[in-house]
Design a protein around this motif. Structure first.
Motif, PDB file in Angstrom:
ATOM      1  N   SER A 123      39.077  42.492  43.441  1.00 56.75           N
ATOM      2  CA  SER A 123      38.388  42.262  42.302  1.00 56.75           C
ATOM      3  C   SER A 123      38.683  43.114  41.337  1.00 56.75           C
ATOM      4  N   GLU A 168      39.519  32.437  43.531  1.00 56.81           N
ATOM      5  CA  GLU A 168      38.469  33.227  43.624  1.00 56.81           C
ATOM      6  C   GLU A 168      38.657  34.477  42.608  1.00 56.81           C
ATOM      7  N   TYR A 169      39.967  35.016  42.339  1.00 54.26           N
ATOM      8  CA  TYR A 169      40.403  36.275  41.547  1.00 54.26           C
ATOM      9  C   TYR A 169      41.038  35.816  40.423  1.00 54.26           C
ATOM     10  N   SER A 228      40.827  46.726  46.229  1.00 55.47           N
ATOM     11  CA  SER A 228      40.128  45.600  46.290  1.00 55.47           C
ATOM     12  C   SER A 228      40.684  44.536  44.938  1.00 55.47           C
ATOM     13  N   LYS A 259      41.487  41.161  38.494  1.00 56.13           N
ATOM     14  CA  LYS A 259      41.281  39.426  37.958  1.00 56.13           C
ATOM     15  C   LYS A 259      41.932  39.791  36.868  1.00 56.13           C
TER      16      LYS A 259
END
Length: 552
Positions: free
Chosen positions: A345, A433-434, A343, A348
């Motif tokens: 996410s 976004e990340y 992922s 980050k």
């Protein structure tokens, strides 16, 4: 204690009592594991029958040993035990396509002739049709003549066989054998029980490939046919040899669905040791039998003083074709490089390097991001395919592209051409976004320039990567990291497939290499994009290496 010649040979090559190269060791490991796991079975009576026949009826027909009976070495007994003794659940031969690549003067023509003799008289195939094949009739006749001379040296066999104008015929079992040159017209309607593809390394390009496929397809009506391809390495590029070597090495590494192929690849492992007698034994298992150590020492002395002779020595005695390609990565190493989904996410505020492979505007395109963290390399790869090509690509490649779309690995981009703005958007998404920041992005030089310009204008540091032999150190580094299980590809099956589709083509003299496809129809876009990323990482490591570690 070994129970048969396969086990005896396996034990000796793995213990070091017999010197063998990596491909032979891995092949016999495959055979032993297949037997223990019940993928196929061993019939000792069938193996012993072939061995006894050759040592009882087959004689040397020329040279110092003529007309003595052939005395088989352990490697030959193991070979015959695999070919004739390993059977499927129905009791038929498991392997029907046999490839033997071996150094010059190791008795391969004599050995092939002996196998042909067995298949003529003792294999139990009524109406056997045996063909000795080559580009030209004169070449095909070499093994055919050895076969005939071998038969004529035994009174019993000679009495059964009749030499006619174009063939040798055995009335008792309606068997025949003849030489056959390349000819699509004459190849129609063949019903081959045994085809001997002699010195296939000299079979030129497309014509050779097509003829080889004709031979394979002509065996369909037989219960247990055999195509025996024998050769020393050669010089022809993109011919039968290159195709078979890629298939064989890929199969041995476990990354192919081959079930009927049996590859015996006798070649040295290290070109730097080309004049080391112990290394040469890997390509010449008959050293000390059909060819002496002193012969090699004399040939080495000549090769040391001539670049052309050295090149010839490496091809013919080390059995390394100049610019040959071998499968790159073992399947188990790829499979061990991650199974759980990754992922973005979880990464980050990390730095990374990126790669883009855009060589096909009407087919797959790939983008990668490689993130290093805690000593591991996490690879995110995303693919793009024109929407109108989804059904066609699914049928062509036999891959579930719609499932890849649903899993988020593939984006349908554009209608008939990939919209490169989607590639740009993928990298922008990493940042926006990340908060994952590509410090350098490598791209192949055939990329659309407006994409490169747009990405540079956004702030990405773009670097042109030429995927030639200049990538040798990158290829070596990536291979080492994969084998050491440092990479994590997550559950990205499409990336793994692309990596398994890659072969490495080596320049025998310079020791340099480049990546190519195993088969012309294979896709390697994801692997190429990974190499682009790792290239800029290696190139700029002194500048960005500290940031890439994401140590805190």
């Amino acid at each position: 204690m070994a129970n048969n010649f396969i086990e005896a040979y396996y034990e000796k090559i793995w213990s070091g009592k017999i010197t063998a190269g990596k491909w032979i060791k891995l092949w016999y490991q495959y055979v032993i594991s297949g037997l223990s796991e019940g993928r196929f079975f061993y019939d000792d009576a069938k193996a012993q029958k072939a061995i006894r026949y050759i040592e009882t009826f087959c004689r040397h027909h020329e040279g110092a040993l003529a007309p003595q009976l052939i005395v088989l070495e352990l490697w030959q007994k193991a070979f015959l035990s695999v070919v004739f003794g390993i059977v499927d659940v129905n009791g038929f031969r498991q392997f029907t396509e046999i490839v033997l690549i071996i150094g010059r003067k190791n008795g391969k023509t004599l050995f092939a002739a002996a196998i042909a003799s067995y298949c003529t008289f003792a294999d139990g195939e009524y109406g056997a049709r045996i063909y000795f094949t080559a580009p030209k009739l004169e070449q095909a006749a070499l093994c055919y003549e050895a076969y005939y001379q071998m038969i004529s040296k035994d009174e019993e066999l000679d009495a059964l066989a009749k030499r006619r104008r174009t063939d040798i015929y055995v009335e008792e079992n309606n068997a025949s054998a003849k030489p056959l040159a390349f000819s699509a017209k004459k190849s129609d309607g063949l019903n081959i029980s045994l085809g001997v593809a002699d010195e296939f390394a000299s079979w030129e390009g497309d014509a050779g490939l097509k003829f080889y496929e004709v031979l394979k397809s002509s065996m369909g009506a037989r219960r247990q046919p055999m195509l025996l391809a024998i050769s020393t390495a050669g010089y022809v590029n993109e011919g039968v040899y290159d195709e078979l070597l890629k298939r064989c090495t890929r199969m041995i590494l476990g990354s192919a669905g081959e079930k009927k192929l049996a590859p015996f690849l006798y070649m040295i492992d290290d070109i730097e040791k080309w004049k080391d007698i112990e290394e040469l034994k890997k390509a010449n298992p008959n050293m000390g039998v059909s060819v002496t150590k002193e012969y090699f020492e004399a040939e080495i002395a000549i090769a040391e003083n001539s670049l052309s002779k050295r090149a010839e020595f490496i091809v013919k005695y080390c059995n390394l074709k100049q610019n040959s390609a071998q499968a790159w990565l073992p399947a188990e190493a790829i499979e061990a490089s991650g199974t759980e989904p990754l992922s973005l996410s979880d990464f980050k505020n990390c730095y990374c390097v990126g790669g883009i492979d855009l060589s096909q505007t009407t087919d797959l395109t790939a983008c990668t991001a490689v993130i290093e963290k805690d000593g591991r390399f996490y690879v995110f790869a995303h693919f793009f395919l024109p929407a109108q090509k989804l059904e066609y690509a699914t049928a062509r490649d036999a891959l579930p592209y719609q499932a890849y779309v649903e899993r988020g690995l593939l984006t349908l981009s554009g209608e008939n051409f990939v919209d490169y703005k989607d590639c740009f958007a993928w990298f922008r998404r990493l940042v926006e976004e990340y908060q994952i920041y590509p410090l350098k992005v490598g791209y192949d030089r055939y990329s659309a320039q407006y994409l490169v310009q747009d990405m540079a204008q956004y702030g990405f540091h773009m670097d042109d990567v030429y995927q030639g032999t200049n990538l040798t150190p990158v290829i070596q580094e990536v291979e080492g990291l994969i084998r050491d299980k440092v990479f994590d590809f997550g559950d990205n099956d499409l990336l793994k497939i692309h990596l398994l589709n890659m072969a490495v083509k080596k320049d025998g003299n310079a020791g340099r290499c480049r990546v190519v496809k195993i088969k012309p129809s294979d896709h390697i876009d994801g692997g190429a994009a990974l190499l682009d990323a790792m290239c800029v990482r290696q190139k700029y490591y002194a500048e960005i290496g500290h940031q890439l570690k994401n140590a805190g």
